[in-house]
Design an enzyme around this catalytic site. Structure first.
Site, PDB file in Angstrom:
ATOM      1  N   ASP A  43       0.840  -1.130  -0.045  1.00  0.00           N
ATOM      2  CA  ASP A  43       0.024  -0.130  -0.139  1.00  0.00           C
ATOM      3  C   ASP A  43       0.995   1.082   0.073  1.00  0.00           C
ATOM      4  O   ASP A  43       1.963   0.860   0.334  1.00  0.00           O
ATOM      5  CB  ASP A  43      -0.582   0.030   1.327  1.00  0.00           C
ATOM      6  N   ASP A  63      -0.196   5.175   0.868  1.00  0.00           N
ATOM      7  CA  ASP A  63      -0.273   6.173   2.059  1.00  0.00           C
ATOM      8  C   ASP A  63      -0.438   5.544   3.224  1.00  0.00           C
ATOM      9  O   ASP A  63      -1.345   4.633   3.428  1.00  0.00           O
ATOM     10  CB  ASP A  63      -1.568   6.945   1.631  1.00  0.00           C
ATOM     11  N   ASP A  75      -1.357  -0.647   5.930  1.00  0.00           N
ATOM     12  CA  ASP A  75      -1.745   0.064   7.146  1.00  0.00           C
ATOM     13  C   ASP A  75      -3.249   0.089   7.657  1.00  0.00           C
ATOM     14  O   ASP A  75      -3.525   0.443   8.826  1.00  0.00           O
ATOM     15  CB  ASP A  75      -1.150   1.359   7.268  1.00  0.00           C
TER      16      ASP A  75
END
Length: 230
Positions: free
Chosen positions: A13, A15, A174
């Site tokens: 991922d 961001d 995240d």
């Protein structure tokens, strides 16, 4: 020499995982709402939808306000975010250790790297160019290519492009959206603690473990030591 066949595909991922962009995202979304004369969502609400595509994020933020011009807000967010990076390019940077781990992984013959993000393809290309990562990723999936996370399409498409089965892929992210996407696709899921969602959400969504630093990632991937593969 023995090696993993096929190689392990590690899908990152962006961001909150590779890129520390929280301040820029919150500022851009706040500006997007205010530019339409609307009260902006709280920081907590904005942070909670990071990981979704822009359209899905705005839809969630405006769930209680069906009269909000969602498409226009989304476009305003994209423009504000681009302008913010243009005027303050150092506002968002890679998290500590990210570049070193990417360099170490791309040097291995038994690993391929990919990206899966709710950003636009233009945003992905800008990120890759900004940090000199052009040679690192064999596949990049964006909001322009597939349904928003947690739909598994990004992982499935990444695996096809890399020539790797889903069971030989691992998503590093995240948010619970990343973990759920990985599990839905039949891939492994590894969470990171420095992004947007708390550890309990990551585990509940299917994370096999949650890292506290990038230094923990390579051991967590359970790769064969090159010295043992000779």
């Amino acid at each position: 020499m023995a090696s993993l066949s096929p190689p392990l595909l590690v899908i990152f991922d962006v961001d909150g995982t590779l890129l520390d962009s929280q301040r820029a995202i919150v500022a851009a979304m706040t500006t997007a709402y205010e530019s339409h004369g609307l009260a902006p969502p709280s920081r907590r609400a904005i942070v909670g939808v990071v990981g979704l595509s822009v359209a899905e994020a705005v839809a969630e933020l405006s769930r209680e306000a069906p009269d909000h011009p969602r498409e226009a807000i989304g476009e305003a967010f994209k423009e504000s975010f681009r302008q913010g990076l243009a005027h303050a390019p150092d506002e968002s940077g890679l998290y500590p250790g990210a570049a070193d781990v990417l360099d170490a992984l791309v040097a291995r013959e038994d690993v391929l790297l990919g990206l899966a993000t709710g950003n636009s393809r233009r945003g992905v290309e800008r990120l890759v160019a900004r940090f000199g990562l052009e040679r690192h990723f064999v596949t990049t999936q964006s909001a322009d290519d597939a349904p928003s996370k947690p739909h598994p399409a990004m992982v499935h498409q990444a695996c096809v492009e890399a020539g790797v089965p889903a069971e030989q892929a691992v998503v590093v992210g995240d948010t619970s959206f990343d973990m759920a996407m990985a599990r839905a696709a039949g891939a492994r899921a590894i969470g990171v603690s420095w992004g947007y969602h708390a550890q309990d959400r990551l585990f509940a969504a299917g994370a096999e473990r949650v890292l506290s630093s990038f230094a923990e990632l390579i051991p967590a991937l359970r790769l064969v030591d090159p010295a043992d593969a000779a």
